[in-house]
Design a protein around this motif. Structure first.
Motif, PDB file in Angstrom:
ATOM      1  N   GLY A   1       6.275 -31.188  -2.275  1.00 60.06           N
ATOM      2  CA  GLY A   1       7.267 -32.254  -2.445  1.00 60.06           C
ATOM      3  C   GLY A   1       8.518 -31.957  -1.620  1.00 60.06           C
ATOM      4  O   GLY A   1       9.059 -32.838  -0.937  1.00 60.06           O
ATOM      5  N   SER A   2       8.958 -30.704  -1.650  1.00 61.30           N
ATOM      6  CA  SER A   2      10.150 -30.324  -0.876  1.00 61.30           C
ATOM      7  C   SER A   2       9.884 -30.485   0.617  1.00 61.30           C
ATOM      8  O   SER A   2      10.754 -30.959   1.360  1.00 61.30           O
ATOM      9  CB  SER A   2      10.540 -28.870  -1.169  1.00 61.30           C
ATOM     10  N   ALA A   3       8.689 -30.098   1.068  1.00 61.07           N
ATOM     11  CA  ALA A   3       8.365 -30.216   2.503  1.00 61.07           C
ATOM     12  C   ALA A   3       8.353 -31.686   2.923  1.00 61.07           C
ATOM     13  O   ALA A   3       8.814 -32.038   4.014  1.00 61.07           O
ATOM     14  CB  ALA A   3       7.009 -29.563   2.783  1.00 61.07           C
ATOM     15  N   LEU A   4       7.842 -32.550   2.052  1.00 63.28           N
ATOM     16  CA  LEU A   4       7.823 -33.986   2.379  1.00 63.28           C
ATOM     17  C   LEU A   4       9.245 -34.524   2.472  1.00 63.28           C
ATOM     18  O   LEU A   4       9.577 -35.292   3.390  1.00 63.28           O
ATOM     19  CB  LEU A   4       7.018 -34.748   1.320  1.00 63.28           C
ATOM     20  N   LEU A   5      10.091 -34.121   1.544  1.00 58.65           N
ATOM     21  CA  LEU A   5      11.482 -34.604   1.591  1.00 58.65           C
ATOM     22  C   LEU A   5      12.217 -34.052   2.810  1.00 58.65           C
ATOM     23  O   LEU A   5      13.059 -34.731   3.398  1.00 58.65           O
ATOM     24  CB  LEU A   5      12.225 -34.254   0.300  1.00 58.65           C
ATOM     25  N   GLU A   6      11.873 -32.832   3.203  1.00 60.64           N
ATOM     26  CA  GLU A   6      12.465 -32.268   4.434  1.00 60.64           C
ATOM     27  C   GLU A   6      12.060 -33.108   5.648  1.00 60.64           C
ATOM     28  O   GLU A   6      12.885 -33.397   6.519  1.00 60.64           O
ATOM     29  CB  GLU A   6      11.910 -30.861   4.652  1.00 60.64           C
ATOM     30  N   ALA A   7      10.782 -33.496   5.715  1.00 56.76           N
ATOM     31  CA  ALA A   7      10.307 -34.320   6.839  1.00 56.76           C
ATOM     32  C   ALA A   7      11.024 -35.665   6.835  1.00 56.76           C
ATOM     33  O   ALA A   7      11.415 -36.174   7.897  1.00 56.76           O
ATOM     34  CB  ALA A   7       8.789 -34.517   6.742  1.00 56.76           C
ATOM     35  N   VAL A   8      11.221 -36.234   5.644  1.00 52.16           N
ATOM     36  CA  VAL A   8      11.928 -37.521   5.534  1.00 52.16           C
ATOM     37  C   VAL A   8      13.359 -37.362   6.055  1.00 52.16           C
ATOM     38  O   VAL A   8      13.836 -38.172   6.865  1.00 52.16           O
ATOM     39  CB  VAL A   8      11.941 -38.003   4.063  1.00 52.16           C
ATOM     40  N   GLU A   9      14.034 -36.313   5.622  1.00 48.76           N
ATOM     41  CA  GLU A   9      15.435 -36.150   6.032  1.00 48.76           C
ATOM     42  C   GLU A   9      15.535 -35.918   7.543  1.00 48.76           C
ATOM     43  O   GLU A   9      16.442 -36.428   8.203  1.00 48.76           O
ATOM     44  CB  GLU A   9      16.097 -35.023   5.244  1.00 48.76           C
ATOM     45  N   ALA A  10      14.589 -35.171   8.093  1.00 40.34           N
ATOM     46  CA  ALA A  10      14.612 -34.927   9.546  1.00 40.34           C
ATOM     47  C   ALA A  10      14.453 -36.255  10.291  1.00 40.34           C
ATOM     48  O   ALA A  10      15.154 -36.528  11.274  1.00 40.34           O
ATOM     49  CB  ALA A  10      13.503 -33.951   9.932  1.00 40.34           C
TER      50      ALA A  10
END
Ligand SMILES: CC(C)(COP(=O)(O)OP(=O)(O)OC[C@H]1O[C@@H](n2cnc3c(N)ncnc32)[C@H](O)[C@@H]1OP(=O)(O)O)[C@@H](O)C(=O)NCCC(=O)NCCS
Length: 159
Positions: A109-118
């Motif tokens: 979940g954190s990795a997905l949110l990181e990709a979204v923010e990038a």
């Protein structure tokens, strides 16, 4: 595990993950309303995703395991500015974040949110909201840990 961009042709890969999220909402939600049946729920959600991707009003990321199976996804809808608070001209709404029940708590979940923010930074979008159902305290804890602050509280009443 790797994270890749969601394409319109692969939307149906997300159905099992959406269904798990729907069940989870039914379990943790504090409102006395049943969840929709699986097919109806997906038909509504799928329609939104196809619409946003088709109009280029949104994007998504999918986490896949080594066999290519979708084990998590984030779907984002990009909207116009809020009328009261001075946001930028576009505000992103993380409409869905779901990780398969057997894969939770491993950073997906954190990795997905990181990709979204990038991606949002690339797009020059500086404001992002994420809704969380009352009772979903675990998800809320994650969002607050990642820097999200309480924003709007939505109330519901059945007439
Ligand atoms: C919420 C969710 C997307 C988080 O993804 P994740 O991959 O499990 O999260 P990460 O491993 O990156 O981060 C762990 C944090 O997520 C939160 N979390 C939420 N549900 C969790 C679960 N079932 N197991 C472990 N952590 C969970 C916790 O805050 C945890 O931090 P902690 O270990 O300090 O308590 C995922 O657990 C999920 O799909 N839950 C069910 C559906 C849902 O609630 N979606 C969000 C709708 S708003």
């Amino acid at each position: 595990m790797h994270v890749e961009e969601l394409t319109a042709e692969r939307i149906d890969d997300l159905e099992p993950l959406w269904s798990e999220l729907r069940e989870h909402h039914g379990e943790v939600g504090e409102v006395d309303l049943p969840v929709r049946i699986r097919e109806d729920s997906w038909a509504i959600r799928r329609g939104h995703y196809a619409d946003w991707l088709g109009r280029e009003e949104g994007f998504g990321f999918v986490a896949r395991d080594d066999d290519g199976r979708a084990i998590g996804y984030a779907m984002v809808h990009v909207m116009g500015p809020g009328a009261t608070l001075q946001t930028g001209p576009r505000v992103a709404d993380v409409e869905t974040l779901s990780v398969a029940s057997g894969a939770r708590g491993q950073g997906i979940g954190s990795a997905l949110l990181e990709a979204v923010e990038a991606r949002l930074r690339e797009l020059g979008i500086s404001d992002v909201v994420i809704g969380v159902m009352a009772g979903n305290d675990d998800a809320r804890r994650l969002y607050e840990k990642l820097g999200f602050k309480p924003f709007v509280t939505e109330l519901i009443k059945r007439l």
